[in-house]
Motif scaffolding. Structure first.
Motif, PDB file in Angstrom:
ATOM      1  N   PRO A   1      -3.115  -9.319  -5.666  1.00 40.59           N
ATOM      2  CA  PRO A   1      -1.743  -8.849  -5.433  1.00 40.59           C
ATOM      3  C   PRO A   1      -0.747  -9.813  -6.071  1.00 40.59           C
ATOM      4  CG  PRO A   1      -2.665  -9.797  -3.438  1.00 40.59           C
ATOM      5  CD  PRO A   1      -3.772  -9.758  -4.458  1.00 40.59           C
TER       6      PRO A   1
ATOM      7  N   TYR B   1      13.182 -11.887  -2.766  1.00 42.70           N
ATOM      8  CA  TYR B   1      13.105 -11.481  -1.360  1.00 42.70           C
ATOM      9  C   TYR B   1      13.904 -10.202  -1.126  1.00 42.70           C
ATOM     10  CZ  TYR B   1      12.896 -12.344   3.738  1.00 42.70           C
ATOM     11  OH  TYR B   1      12.670 -12.270   5.085  1.00 42.70           O
TER      12      TYR B   1
ATOM     13  N   ALA C   1      12.082  -7.282  -3.317  1.00 47.30           N
ATOM     14  CA  ALA C   1      10.712  -6.897  -2.926  1.00 47.30           C
ATOM     15  C   ALA C   1      10.254  -7.769  -1.767  1.00 47.30           C
ATOM     16  CB  ALA C   1       9.776  -7.026  -4.113  1.00 47.30           C
ATOM     17  N   PRO C   2      10.760  -7.527  -0.572  1.00 51.30           N
ATOM     18  CA  PRO C   2      10.459  -8.405   0.562  1.00 51.30           C
ATOM     19  C   PRO C   2       8.984  -8.463   0.950  1.00 51.30           C
ATOM     20  CG  PRO C   2      11.646  -6.460   1.291  1.00 51.30           C
ATOM     21  CD  PRO C   2      11.652  -6.432  -0.207  1.00 51.30           C
ATOM     22  N   ASP C   3       8.198  -7.493   0.528  1.00 46.58           N
ATOM     23  CA  ASP C   3       6.776  -7.477   0.882  1.00 46.58           C
ATOM     24  C   ASP C   3       5.912  -8.336  -0.036  1.00 46.58           C
ATOM     25  OD1 ASP C   3       7.322  -5.808   3.001  1.00 46.58           O
ATOM     26  OD2 ASP C   3       6.957  -3.991   1.829  1.00 46.58           O
ATOM     27  N   ILE C   4       6.472  -8.765  -1.169  1.00 44.04           N
ATOM     28  CA  ILE C   4       5.702  -9.612  -2.092  1.00 44.04           C
ATOM     29  C   ILE C   4       5.806 -11.064  -1.607  1.00 44.04           C
ATOM     30  CG2 ILE C   4       5.532 -10.497  -4.446  1.00 44.04           C
ATOM     31  CD1 ILE C   4       6.442  -7.775  -5.432  1.00 44.04           C
ATOM     32  N   PRO C   5       4.674 -11.735  -1.400  1.00 48.15           N
ATOM     33  CA  PRO C   5       4.702 -13.130  -0.923  1.00 48.15           C
ATOM     34  C   PRO C   5       5.418 -14.052  -1.912  1.00 48.15           C
ATOM     35  CG  PRO C   5       2.474 -12.225  -0.853  1.00 48.15           C
ATOM     36  CD  PRO C   5       3.312 -11.241  -1.587  1.00 48.15           C
ATOM     37  N   ARG C   6       6.054 -15.077  -1.346  1.00 50.00           N
ATOM     38  CA  ARG C   6       6.808 -16.033  -2.146  1.00 50.00           C
ATOM     39  C   ARG C   6       6.426 -17.461  -1.775  1.00 50.00           C
ATOM     40  NH1 ARG C   6       9.050 -12.126  -0.523  1.00 50.00           N
ATOM     41  NH2 ARG C   6       9.592 -13.041   1.474  1.00 50.00           N
TER      42      ARG C   6
ATOM     43  N   GLY D   1      11.964 -16.641   3.121  1.00 53.50           N
ATOM     44  CA  GLY D   1      10.816 -15.829   3.507  1.00 53.50           C
ATOM     45  C   GLY D   1       9.535 -16.247   2.811  1.00 53.50           C
TER      46      GLY D   1
END
Length: 88
Positions: free
Chosen positions: A4, A19, A22-27, A46
């Motif tokens: 992913p 963030y 695309a808040p669902d993509i890890p950072r 986040g």
């Protein structure tokens, strides 16, 4: 197997934009030195990881990052012995 997406950056502004977009993509926040407010920055952006130059990583820092609920990642590890120590 496709991995992913993951966004990491030295730029807090770039991570904030990621963030929002695309808040669902890890950072992950990348830093050469440990900011005094690293925990607040990770929370605000986040992030799930804190990436630190391997020279700045100590057991106490790893423990503090883990205790705060984040993962510590190292970058620019050019020595096999140091890599093994960091993995421990």
């Amino acid at each position: 197997m496709a991995l992913p997406p993951f966004v990491s950056s030295f730029s807090a502004a770039a991570l904030a934009a990621a963030y929002r977009a695309a808040p669902d993509i890890p950072r992950g926040l990348v830093a050469d030195r440990v900011p005094a407010d690293w925990g607040a920055q990770l929370a605000e952006l986040g992030c799930m990881t804190f990436h630190l130059h391997e020279r700045r990583i100590t057991e106490d820092r790893v423990r503090a990052v883990r205790d705060a609920g984040y993962r510590m990642l190292a970058y620019t590890v050019n020595d096999a012995a140091r890599a093994r120590k960091l993995l421990d």
